[in-house]
Design an enzyme around this catalytic site. Structure first.
Site, PDB file in Angstrom:
ATOM      1  N   PRO A  74      57.308  47.855  18.394  1.00 46.30           N
ATOM      2  CA  PRO A  74      56.945  46.438  18.570  1.00 46.30           C
ATOM      3  C   PRO A  74      58.171  45.551  18.750  1.00 46.30           C
ATOM      4  O   PRO A  74      58.055  44.403  19.159  1.00 46.30           O
ATOM      5  CB  PRO A  74      56.187  46.091  17.280  1.00 46.30           C
ATOM      6  CG  PRO A  74      56.484  47.166  16.309  1.00 46.30           C
ATOM      7  CD  PRO A  74      56.918  48.373  17.075  1.00 46.30           C
ATOM      8  N   GLU A  90      56.529  53.253   8.979  1.00 48.82           N
ATOM      9  CA  GLU A  90      57.209  51.975   9.244  1.00 48.82           C
ATOM     10  C   GLU A  90      58.124  52.055  10.475  1.00 48.82           C
ATOM     11  O   GLU A  90      58.813  51.095  10.810  1.00 48.82           O
ATOM     12  CB  GLU A  90      58.042  51.544   8.027  1.00 48.82           C
ATOM     13  CG  GLU A  90      57.220  51.152   6.820  1.00 48.82           C
ATOM     14  CD  GLU A  90      56.213  50.057   7.120  1.00 48.82           C
ATOM     15  OE1 GLU A  90      56.558  49.110   7.849  1.00 48.82           O
ATOM     16  OE2 GLU A  90      55.072  50.168   6.635  1.00 48.82           O
ATOM     17  N   ARG A 115      50.680  56.113  37.739  1.00 45.81           N
ATOM     18  CA  ARG A 115      49.991  55.679  38.971  1.00 45.81           C
ATOM     19  C   ARG A 115      50.951  55.108  40.011  1.00 45.81           C
ATOM     20  O   ARG A 115      50.598  54.949  41.162  1.00 45.81           O
ATOM     21  CB  ARG A 115      48.866  54.703  38.649  1.00 45.81           C
ATOM     22  CG  ARG A 115      49.315  53.439  37.967  1.00 45.81           C
ATOM     23  CD  ARG A 115      48.131  52.733  37.318  1.00 45.81           C
ATOM     24  NE  ARG A 115      47.099  52.348  38.272  1.00 45.81           N
ATOM     25  CZ  ARG A 115      47.225  51.369  39.154  1.00 45.81           C
ATOM     26  NH1 ARG A 115      48.339  50.670  39.196  1.00 45.81           N
ATOM     27  NH2 ARG A 115      46.261  51.085  39.986  1.00 45.81           N
ATOM     28  N   ASP A 127      48.035  45.817  43.844  1.00 46.35           N
ATOM     29  CA  ASP A 127      47.624  45.504  42.476  1.00 46.35           C
ATOM     30  C   ASP A 127      48.217  44.198  41.972  1.00 46.35           C
ATOM     31  O   ASP A 127      49.254  43.753  42.454  1.00 46.35           O
ATOM     32  CB  ASP A 127      48.094  46.617  41.522  1.00 46.35           C
ATOM     33  CG  ASP A 127      47.201  47.830  41.603  1.00 46.35           C
ATOM     34  OD1 ASP A 127      46.049  47.689  42.027  1.00 46.35           O
ATOM     35  OD2 ASP A 127      47.685  48.917  41.237  1.00 46.35           O
TER      36      ASP A 127
HETATM   37  N1  SAH Z   1      57.239  48.393  10.638  1.00 42.78           N
HETATM   38  C1  SAH Z   1      57.246  48.260  12.041  1.00 42.78           C
HETATM   39  C2  SAH Z   1      55.920  48.677  12.654  1.00 42.78           C
HETATM   40  C3  SAH Z   1      55.690  50.139  12.589  1.00 42.78           C
HETATM   41  S1  SAH Z   1      54.206  50.566  13.339  1.00 42.78           S
HETATM   42  C4  SAH Z   1      57.537  46.816  12.401  1.00 42.78           C
HETATM   43  O1  SAH Z   1      57.095  45.930  11.719  1.00 42.78           O
HETATM   44  O2  SAH Z   1      58.192  46.587  13.423  1.00 42.78           O
HETATM   45  C5  SAH Z   1      54.416  52.286  13.604  1.00 42.78           C
HETATM   46  C6  SAH Z   1      54.778  52.719  14.991  1.00 42.78           C
HETATM   47  O3  SAH Z   1      53.785  52.298  15.899  1.00 42.78           O
HETATM   48  C7  SAH Z   1      56.067  52.154  15.539  1.00 42.78           C
HETATM   49  O4  SAH Z   1      57.184  52.905  15.122  1.00 42.78           O
HETATM   50  C8  SAH Z   1      55.858  52.239  17.040  1.00 42.78           C
HETATM   51  O5  SAH Z   1      56.196  53.528  17.534  1.00 42.78           O
HETATM   52  C9  SAH Z   1      54.365  52.047  17.156  1.00 42.78           C
HETATM   53  N2  SAH Z   1      54.004  50.668  17.541  1.00 42.78           N
HETATM   54  C10 SAH Z   1      53.420  49.744  16.774  1.00 42.78           C
HETATM   55  N3  SAH Z   1      53.207  48.595  17.432  1.00 42.78           N
HETATM   56  C11 SAH Z   1      53.657  48.794  18.685  1.00 42.78           C
HETATM   57  C12 SAH Z   1      53.730  47.974  19.845  1.00 42.78           C
HETATM   58  N4  SAH Z   1      53.288  46.731  19.852  1.00 42.78           N
HETATM   59  N5  SAH Z   1      54.261  48.496  20.966  1.00 42.78           N
HETATM   60  C13 SAH Z   1      54.722  49.768  20.981  1.00 42.78           C
HETATM   61  N6  SAH Z   1      54.693  50.591  19.903  1.00 42.78           N
HETATM   62  C14 SAH Z   1      54.164  50.117  18.769  1.00 42.78           C
END
Ligand code: SAH
Length: 262
Positions: free
Chosen positions: A88, A115, A153, A168
């Site tokens: 994220p 996490e 794609r 697209d």
């Molecule tokens: N503690 C982290 C969130 C971990 S969520 C924080 O607050 O930033 C667990 C895993 O889900 C992450 O390591 C990632 O690989 C995935 N993930 C969660 N949200 C995501 C998002 N919006 N985009 C891409 N991967 C995501």
């Protein structure tokens, strides 16, 4: 293109490889996908992939050793390409990012859980971090599928019509026009006449106009950051003149602007 997805839930990808465009790309040899089980790279009896965070705090962190071994094994198979961590905190996935990834020889995706992954994996092994939006998922697997779907794609030869990806939304900086198929009348609604005219030039012009208006109404930010061509500027100018006229007439008809009325 070789694609490896590093995950503790490889079975989640079984269905993904087996459907639609992704399946076709794989069966035609345009992609060689593989879900790699990170647990297979643990060396302890319980195949542990997480541990408590240094410094305390909530949740667990993905241990670096099995992940590092999994990345190295994937690199041995895919020696050219980029390693992407789904996170994220990463750059937001866009059509442009997908186009860039589609040009790579190989891709390795790392799916975090808990996490997230130990930061030293990111420092040593990750070329880019990708987010699919400002929300938190419980794992990177769905995010990896979203990114892979957008990328696959775009690999040349994957889509049937050679230019269907070029039409697209986003690929030319605009949202796509709306679509219609048979029947001609459905639920009391008819197909726009122009689409039945057989006049390809007029249809192309209508579609461009519709793409422009959809974008203006739904995502004006896309127009602000795009270079418009002469035709598009003309279309926008005509609309703005029409809007000006409508607004002027409205002002003239407002009751409080009429003399003698309150
Ligand atoms: N503690 C982290 C969130 C971990 S969520 C924080 O607050 O930033 C667990 C895993 O889900 C992450 O390591 C990632 O690989 C995935 N993930 C969660 N949200 C995501 C998002 N919006 N985009 C891409 N991967 C995501």
């Amino acid at each position: 293109m070789h694609i490896a997805v590093l995950t503790i839930f490889p079975a989640m990808f079984d269905l993904f490889w087996e459907h639609g465009i992704v399946r076709r790309a794989a069966s035609e040899g345009l992609i060689q996908p593989q879900a790699v089980d990170i647990r297979a790279f643990t060396q302890d009896r319980h195949q542990v992939t997480d541990d408590r965070p240094y410094g305390g705090g909530c949740g667990m962190v993905m241990k670096p050793e099995p992940l590092a071994r999994a990345v190295e094994a994937a690199r041995n198979r895919i020696n050219e390409g980029v390693t992407v961590l789904l996170s994220p905190r990463g750059d937001k996935l866009s059509q442009q990012t997908a186009e860039g990834l589609a040009r790579q020889r190989g891709l390795i995706f790392i799916c975090g859980r808990y996490e997230g992954v130990d930061a030293r994996i990111v420092h040593r092994h990750v070329d880019c971090e990708l987010s699919i939006g400002d929300y938190v998922l419980s794992g990177g697997e769905l995010a990896a599928m979203v990114a892979m779907d957008a990328v696959i794609r775009l690999i040349p030869g994957v889509l049937g019509g050679s230019d269907s990806a070029a039409c697209d939304s986003f690929s030319n900086g605009l949202l796509e026009h709306e679509h219609y198929t048979r029947p001609r009348e459905f639920d009391g609604q008819t197909v726009p006449e122009i689409l039945l005219s057989g006049d390809h030039q007029a249809i192309a012009h209508w579609r461009r106009k519709m793409a422009l208006i959809e974008t203006l109404l739904r995502r004006p930010d896309l127009l602000e950051s795009r270079r418009l061509d002469a035709d598009e500027t003309d279309i926008l100018r005509q609309w703005s003149q029409k809007l000006k006229r409508i607004l002027k007439d409205q002002t003239a008809h407002r009751p409080d602007s009429l003399s003698g009325r309150q």
